[in-house]
Design a protein around this motif. Structure first.
Motif, PDB file in Angstrom:
ATOM      1  N   PRO A 403      29.354  35.657  47.657  1.00 51.15           N
ATOM      2  CA  PRO A 403      30.279  34.593  47.266  1.00 51.15           C
ATOM      3  C   PRO A 403      29.984  34.078  45.865  1.00 51.15           C
ATOM      4  O   PRO A 403      29.684  32.898  45.653  1.00 51.15           O
ATOM      5  CB  PRO A 403      30.043  33.528  48.339  1.00 51.15           C
ATOM      6  CG  PRO A 403      28.621  33.718  48.755  1.00 51.15           C
ATOM      7  CD  PRO A 403      28.358  35.188  48.665  1.00 51.15           C
ATOM      8  N   GLU A 404      30.072  34.982  44.899  1.00 52.85           N
ATOM      9  CA  GLU A 404      29.794  34.674  43.499  1.00 52.85           C
ATOM     10  C   GLU A 404      30.848  35.359  42.635  1.00 52.85           C
ATOM     11  O   GLU A 404      31.519  36.300  43.076  1.00 52.85           O
ATOM     12  CB  GLU A 404      28.389  35.153  43.101  1.00 52.85           C
ATOM     13  CG  GLU A 404      27.263  34.548  43.924  1.00 52.85           C
ATOM     14  CD  GLU A 404      25.921  35.205  43.663  1.00 52.85           C
ATOM     15  OE1 GLU A 404      25.835  35.999  42.695  1.00 52.85           O
ATOM     16  OE2 GLU A 404      24.976  34.936  44.411  1.00 52.85           O
ATOM     17  N   ALA A 405      30.968  34.913  41.391  1.00 55.40           N
ATOM     18  CA  ALA A 405      32.048  35.375  40.524  1.00 55.40           C
ATOM     19  C   ALA A 405      32.030  36.886  40.307  1.00 55.40           C
ATOM     20  O   ALA A 405      33.010  37.586  40.605  1.00 55.40           O
ATOM     21  CB  ALA A 405      31.977  34.640  39.180  1.00 55.40           C
ATOM     22  N   THR A 406      30.930  37.421  39.775  1.00 53.77           N
ATOM     23  CA  THR A 406      30.902  38.839  39.409  1.00 53.77           C
ATOM     24  C   THR A 406      31.073  39.760  40.611  1.00 53.77           C
ATOM     25  O   THR A 406      31.900  40.684  40.555  1.00 53.77           O
ATOM     26  CB  THR A 406      29.613  39.167  38.640  1.00 53.77           C
ATOM     27  OG1 THR A 406      29.567  38.379  37.445  1.00 53.77           O
ATOM     28  CG2 THR A 406      29.563  40.638  38.258  1.00 53.77           C
ATOM     29  N   PRO A 407      30.332  39.571  41.716  1.00 55.22           N
ATOM     30  CA  PRO A 407      30.541  40.464  42.855  1.00 55.22           C
ATOM     31  C   PRO A 407      31.971  40.424  43.402  1.00 55.22           C
ATOM     32  O   PRO A 407      32.528  41.468  43.763  1.00 55.22           O
ATOM     33  CB  PRO A 407      29.537  39.945  43.890  1.00 55.22           C
ATOM     34  CG  PRO A 407      28.471  39.280  43.093  1.00 55.22           C
ATOM     35  CD  PRO A 407      29.197  38.656  41.943  1.00 55.22           C
ATOM     36  N   VAL A 408      32.588  39.241  43.466  1.00 55.47           N
ATOM     37  CA  VAL A 408      33.953  39.136  43.986  1.00 55.47           C
ATOM     38  C   VAL A 408      34.938  39.845  43.066  1.00 55.47           C
ATOM     39  O   VAL A 408      35.813  40.602  43.515  1.00 55.47           O
ATOM     40  CB  VAL A 408      34.350  37.666  44.191  1.00 55.47           C
ATOM     41  CG1 VAL A 408      35.856  37.525  44.405  1.00 55.47           C
ATOM     42  CG2 VAL A 408      33.602  37.081  45.385  1.00 55.47           C
ATOM     43  N   HIS A 409      34.805  39.644  41.771  1.00 51.55           N
ATOM     44  CA  HIS A 409      35.767  40.238  40.846  1.00 51.55           C
ATOM     45  C   HIS A 409      35.575  41.753  40.743  1.00 51.55           C
ATOM     46  O   HIS A 409      36.556  42.488  40.603  1.00 51.55           O
ATOM     47  CB  HIS A 409      35.655  39.562  39.483  1.00 51.55           C
ATOM     48  CG  HIS A 409      36.001  38.103  39.538  1.00 51.55           C
ATOM     49  ND1 HIS A 409      35.498  37.168  38.657  1.00 51.55           N
ATOM     50  CD2 HIS A 409      36.792  37.402  40.402  1.00 51.55           C
ATOM     51  CE1 HIS A 409      35.972  35.974  38.970  1.00 51.55           C
ATOM     52  NE2 HIS A 409      36.753  36.084  40.018  1.00 51.55           N
ATOM     53  N   GLU A 410      34.338  42.221  40.823  1.00 50.88           N
ATOM     54  CA  GLU A 410      34.124  43.668  40.849  1.00 50.88           C
ATOM     55  C   GLU A 410      34.655  44.266  42.143  1.00 50.88           C
ATOM     56  O   GLU A 410      35.192  45.379  42.161  1.00 50.88           O
ATOM     57  CB  GLU A 410      32.637  43.992  40.670  1.00 50.88           C
ATOM     58  CG  GLU A 410      32.146  43.775  39.259  1.00 50.88           C
ATOM     59  CD  GLU A 410      30.839  44.502  38.977  1.00 50.88           C
ATOM     60  OE1 GLU A 410      30.477  45.417  39.759  1.00 50.88           O
ATOM     61  OE2 GLU A 410      30.184  44.160  37.985  1.00 50.88           O
ATOM     62  N   ALA A 411      34.505  43.547  43.246  1.00 46.71           N
ATOM     63  CA  ALA A 411      35.040  44.032  44.521  1.00 46.71           C
ATOM     64  C   ALA A 411      36.564  44.091  44.481  1.00 46.71           C
ATOM     65  O   ALA A 411      37.174  45.008  45.041  1.00 46.71           O
ATOM     66  CB  ALA A 411      34.569  43.128  45.657  1.00 46.71           C
ATOM     67  N   ALA A 412      37.197  43.119  43.833  1.00 44.73           N
ATOM     68  CA  ALA A 412      38.652  43.142  43.701  1.00 44.73           C
ATOM     69  C   ALA A 412      39.094  44.358  42.879  1.00 44.73           C
ATOM     70  O   ALA A 412      40.102  45.008  43.208  1.00 44.73           O
ATOM     71  CB  ALA A 412      39.143  41.849  43.049  1.00 44.73           C
ATOM     72  N   ALA A 413      38.362  44.680  41.813  1.00 43.86           N
ATOM     73  CA  ALA A 413      38.681  45.867  41.019  1.00 43.86           C
ATOM     74  C   ALA A 413      38.478  47.139  41.842  1.00 43.86           C
ATOM     75  O   ALA A 413      39.264  48.090  41.744  1.00 43.86           O
ATOM     76  CB  ALA A 413      37.818  45.898  39.752  1.00 43.86           C
ATOM     77  N   LEU A 414      37.416  47.164  42.663  1.00 42.13           N
ATOM     78  CA  LEU A 414      37.184  48.299  43.552  1.00 42.13           C
ATOM     79  C   LEU A 414      38.364  48.473  44.503  1.00 42.13           C
ATOM     80  O   LEU A 414      38.842  49.583  44.737  1.00 42.13           O
ATOM     81  CB  LEU A 414      35.890  48.080  44.349  1.00 42.13           C
ATOM     82  CG  LEU A 414      35.658  48.989  45.558  1.00 42.13           C
ATOM     83  CD1 LEU A 414      35.532  50.444  45.127  1.00 42.13           C
ATOM     84  CD2 LEU A 414      34.410  48.544  46.330  1.00 42.13           C
TER      85      LEU A 414
END
Length: 492
Positions: A403-414
């Motif tokens: 639940p953090e910015a970078t992991p969430v946004h990278e997961a959205a790109a994935l």
């Protein structure tokens, strides 16, 4: 014809290897004090997770051996003359990285057993290829403010992990970075990260300890939905460090506990699934071992395609099989075989970090197109791989994040990349949430409150269904401790 057939076997995955090989000239060009880097005093690389980076750095050695032994002037990437032009650049890459006056390699780890074990393995493998100027940063170190049980457990877990890795820690120059209450995004936050603040931050808790979290489901409820089919493939995907291995092991052990036949495997070079899952009746644990798969694949080709060849033709085939490309094909075919086992049981696959997994999926699509275009004597599991991955009733992809910015946004790109490949994720799993951890520690409460915007973003913008997994007090490894992850998330 036989020569062309053998080269076809080696060329089908050339796209993936070309991408990986292409990364090395970029690294060397950036290291060299010429061109666009000449104006800078320092060049900093944020590398891929360790397994992928180690394979990248070992490519020059692998290709040098093939250059020296080749008699045909060809490879799975085309004529060696083209690659020979890049050979010096590839070799200079490792030379520059090994030069301690030019390069410092910084290993970053959390105070967690698996993370520290991976850092030690990486350090040893880098030293073996001459990269010895290393430092270690311990990130996210935590000290409890009072007797809060969650905070004390977090501090204890970190201390125990560091104690177990004491011999490794004594070998490298060491820096310590405390756990921060805020997300490290933006210049002010990054400046605070390298400031001289003490290890413990004592921010006041504004608004009390109650945190309102969007409605989610528990990991137990997610497994209920997966178990309904009685068989199939579950794949955990996401960036490195979000807990894919732990979530994969938890789901596999829970399915086995419910009486299903389960095979837990991994495409990740780090391959911690055995340690994470432990032993349980009905659960088979394995890893796709590149060296073992390569040996088996070479033997298979020599006993089939090479069976009736004359001495010269067989020698050419053996030379082709010595190419580093052979390992890629062997791993790909092993991946296809593993997925095929989902016809009769549950297969839970802990995938490599995002970039490496997407290369594998891209290769799958390219391979499938090639098979569809040509009449080729390919195994049935290879033919069916892409349709199976695209079948949401057969393969359930779980996007794992923090639940953090970078992991969430990278997961959205994935997820966007998966959808372009016509693969629709089944659910998202938000792991290690302090918002659901039940702590009253000021720093952890502040972190938990900061998680809410990212949990809401996942629930409202990205995911059709979301499981929220709280941070747990015991290291989640082995069947019993993995059960902690099945605590029900509080519904709001």
């Amino acid at each position: 014809m036989l020569r062309a057939f053998c080269l076809l076997l080696l060329c089908q995955l050339a796209g993936e290897i070309s991408v990986r090989a292409a990364g090395l000239p970029l690294h060397v060009d950036e290291h060299a004090p010429v061109g666009q880097t000449a104006a800078f005093d320092h060049v900093i690389f944020d590398t891929a997770p360790t397994g992928h980076t180690l394979r990248l750095m070992k490519l020059p050695t692998a290709w040098t051996g093939f250059f020296e032994s080749s008699t045909t002037g060809n490879s799975c990437l085309g004529p060696l003359a083209g690659l020979e032009k890049q050979r010096g650049i590839y070799e200079n890459a490792v030379t520059s990285l090994a030069d301690g006056t030019q390069t410092t390699l910084v290993l970053v780890s959390r105070a967690q057993r698996a993370a520290l074990a991976e850092a030690e393995r990486t350090s040893n493998e880098l030293a073996a290829i001459g990269v010895r100027n290393q430092r270690l940063i311990l990130n996210g170190l935590f000290q409890a403010a009072d007797s809060d049980p969650v905070a004390l457990a977090l501090e204890r877990r970190g201390a125990e992990s560091l104690s177990a890795a004491n011999d490794f820690l004594a070998k490298l120059p060491l820096s310590r970075v405390p756990l921060r209450s805020h997300n490290l995004v933006g210049i002010p936050a990054l400046r605070a990260l390298v400031s001289s603040e003490t290890l413990r931050q004592s921010e006041p808790v504004n608004g009390g300890t109650n945190i309102s979290v969007p409605a989610t489901e528990s990991l137990n409820e997610l497994v209920d939905a997966i178990a309904e089919s009685g068989r199939g493939v579950v794949m955990t995907m996401g960036k490195g460090g979000v807990g894919k291995t732990t979530i994969a092991a938890a789901i596999a052990t829970e399915l086995a506990r419910r009486g299903f036949k389960v095979h837990l495997s991994t495409t990740d070079p780090a391959a911690h699934v055995a340690a994470a899952a432990g032993q349980l009746a009905g659960l088979q644990v394995s890893r796709i071992d590149p060296q073992m798969e390569t040996r088996a694949y070479v033997e298979h080709v020599l006993t089939t395609a090479g069976k009736n060849l004359d001495a010269n033709a067989r020698a050419l085939l053996e030379e082709d099989l010595r190419s580093p490309c052979t390992e890629e094909i062997a791993v790909f075919r092993a991946f296809a075989r593993t997925v095929a086992q989902g016809q009769d049981a549950f297969v839970v696959l802990d995938t490599a970090p995002t970039g490496h997994t997407l290369l594998l999926l891209d290769a799958t699509e390219s391979y499938h197109r090639e098979i569809a275009r040509k009449a080729s004597d390919m195994p049935e599991e290879v033919r069916q791989l892409l349709p199976r991955l695209r079948d949401g009733e057969f393969t359930r992809v779980l996007v794992v994040t923090l639940p953090e910015a970078t992991p969430v946004h990278e997961a959205a790109a994935l997820q966007d990349d998966l959808r372009r490949a016509q693969i629709e994720p089944f659910a998202w799993v938000i792991n290690q949430s302090f918002a659901e951890g039940g702590s009253r520690d000021p720093l952890l409460v502040t972190r938990g409150r900061g998680e809410v915007q990212f949990i809401r973003e996942v629930v409202e913008q990205h995911s059709k269904r979301t499981a929220l997994v709280p941070w747990v007090t015991e290291e989640p490894s082995g069947p019993e401790r993995l059960q902690q992850l099945f605590q029900s998330a509080t519904l709001h």
